[in-house]
Motif scaffolding. Sequence first.
Motif, short mmCIF file in Angstrom:
data_model
loop_
_atom_site.label_atom_id
_atom_site.label_comp_id
_atom_site.label_asym_id
_atom_site.label_seq_id
_atom_site.Cartn_x
_atom_site.Cartn_y
_atom_site.Cartn_z
N VAL A 158 0.83 -1.21 0.00
CA VAL A 158 0.00 0.00 0.00
C VAL A 158 0.87 1.27 0.00
CG1 VAL A 158 -2.00 -1.12 1.02
CG2 VAL A 158 -0.35 0.00 2.52
N GLY A 159 2.17 1.10 -0.22
CA GLY A 159 3.04 2.25 -0.43
C GLY A 159 3.73 2.81 0.80
N ILE A 160 3.66 2.13 1.92
CA ILE A 160 4.37 2.62 3.11
C ILE A 160 5.87 2.39 2.92
CG2 ILE A 160 4.67 2.30 5.60
CD1 ILE A 160 1.64 1.89 5.71
N LYS A 161 6.66 3.38 3.34
CA LYS A 161 8.11 3.34 3.09
C LYS A 161 8.96 3.32 4.37
CE LYS A 161 7.90 4.28 -1.46
NZ LYS A 161 8.27 3.31 -2.46
N THR A 162 8.37 3.65 5.51
CA THR A 162 9.16 3.75 6.74
C THR A 162 8.63 2.73 7.76
OG1 THR A 162 9.48 6.10 6.33
CG2 THR A 162 10.01 5.30 8.54
N PHE A 163 9.55 1.94 8.28
CA PHE A 163 9.19 0.85 9.18
C PHE A 163 10.07 0.85 10.42
CE2 PHE A 163 8.01 -0.29 4.94
CZ PHE A 163 6.77 -0.91 5.07
N LEU A 164 9.45 0.62 11.56
CA LEU A 164 10.17 0.44 12.81
C LEU A 164 9.72 -0.88 13.42
CD1 LEU A 164 11.97 1.48 15.18
CD2 LEU A 164 9.87 2.44 16.16
N ILE A 165 10.70 -1.72 13.76
CA ILE A 165 10.39 -2.94 14.50
C ILE A 165 10.88 -2.72 15.92
CG2 ILE A 165 10.72 -5.43 14.70
CD1 ILE A 165 11.20 -5.51 11.66
N ASN A 166 9.91 -2.68 16.83
CA ASN A 166 10.21 -2.43 18.24
C ASN A 166 10.33 -3.78 18.96
OD1 ASN A 166 10.00 -1.93 21.04
ND2 ASN A 166 9.02 0.04 20.63
N PHE A 167 11.52 -4.07 19.44
CA PHE A 167 11.83 -5.36 20.05
C PHE A 167 11.55 -5.40 21.55
CE2 PHE A 167 13.80 -6.20 16.10
CZ PHE A 167 14.10 -7.56 16.04
N GLN A 168 10.78 -4.45 22.09
CA GLN A 168 10.62 -4.35 23.54
C GLN A 168 10.12 -5.64 24.19
OE1 GLN A 168 7.97 -1.03 23.95
NE2 GLN A 168 6.12 -2.27 23.85
N GLY A 172 11.73 -1.67 -2.21
CA GLY A 172 10.63 -0.72 -2.34
C GLY A 172 11.04 0.70 -2.03
N GLU A 173 12.36 0.93 -1.95
CA GLU A 173 12.94 2.25 -1.67
C GLU A 173 12.49 2.81 -0.32
OE1 GLU A 173 12.33 4.77 -5.06
OE2 GLU A 173 13.41 3.41 -6.39
N GLY A 174 12.32 1.91 0.65
CA GLY A 174 11.93 2.33 1.98
C GLY A 174 13.08 2.20 2.96
N GLN A 175 12.75 2.44 4.23
CA GLN A 175 13.75 2.37 5.30
C GLN A 175 13.23 1.52 6.44
OE1 GLN A 175 13.99 6.79 5.71
NE2 GLN A 175 16.18 6.36 5.83
N LEU A 176 14.13 0.73 7.03
CA LEU A 176 13.80 -0.11 8.17
C LEU A 176 14.68 0.30 9.35
CD1 LEU A 176 12.47 -2.57 9.56
CD2 LEU A 176 14.33 -3.96 8.62
N PHE A 177 14.04 0.43 10.49
CA PHE A 177 14.73 0.77 11.73
C PHE A 177 14.34 -0.25 12.79
CE2 PHE A 177 13.83 4.59 9.33
CZ PHE A 177 15.07 5.18 9.25
N LEU A 178 15.25 -0.52 13.71
CA LEU A 178 15.00 -1.41 14.85
C LEU A 178 15.21 -0.61 16.12
CD1 LEU A 178 17.14 -4.54 13.78
CD2 LEU A 178 14.80 -3.97 13.10
N CYS A 179 14.49 -0.98 17.18
CA CYS A 179 14.72 -0.33 18.46
C CYS A 179 14.42 -1.28 19.61
CB CYS A 179 13.91 0.96 18.60
SG CYS A 179 12.16 0.73 18.97
N SER A 180 14.88 -0.88 20.79
CA SER A 180 14.61 -1.59 22.05
C SER A 180 15.04 -3.04 22.03
CB SER A 180 13.11 -1.48 22.40
OG SER A 180 12.71 -0.14 22.45
N LEU A 181 16.23 -3.29 21.47
CA LEU A 181 16.73 -4.66 21.40
C LEU A 181 17.09 -5.17 22.79
CD1 LEU A 181 19.15 -4.41 18.35
CD2 LEU A 181 16.97 -5.58 18.41
#
Length: 108
Positions: A33-43, A66-75
């Motif tokens: 659906v065209g979303i480009k920014t992703f955060l996976i929160n590992f809390q 898909g020319e997006g960005q992936l970020f991770l947090c709270s590992l």
Amino acid sequence: MKSNPVVISYPPSLLVGTAANHLHEEIQDALKVGIKTFLINFQAVKFMDSHGLGMLVMILKDIQAGEGQLFLCSLGDQAKMLLELTSMTQVFCIFANQAEFQVKVLGD
């Protein structure tokens, strides 16, 4: 100015097998659906196995395609150690927590 939508995923305590597959499907649906920014929160993640790590790499490749960005947090300690042992900390953009992500990426 309207900001781009962000998908924030919260995997369960065990990021293995079916849970890893479900996370991959969730990201793929958002990409469609065209979303480009992703955060996976590992809390909540207490344990991630090699399948979970493999899915993270597949997710990253899909998002980059898909020319997006992936970020991770709270590992947690175990996930962080797995990423360090496999040198994946060089590949993923990792934040200490979701608040840091929001300030540095979204400017909130």
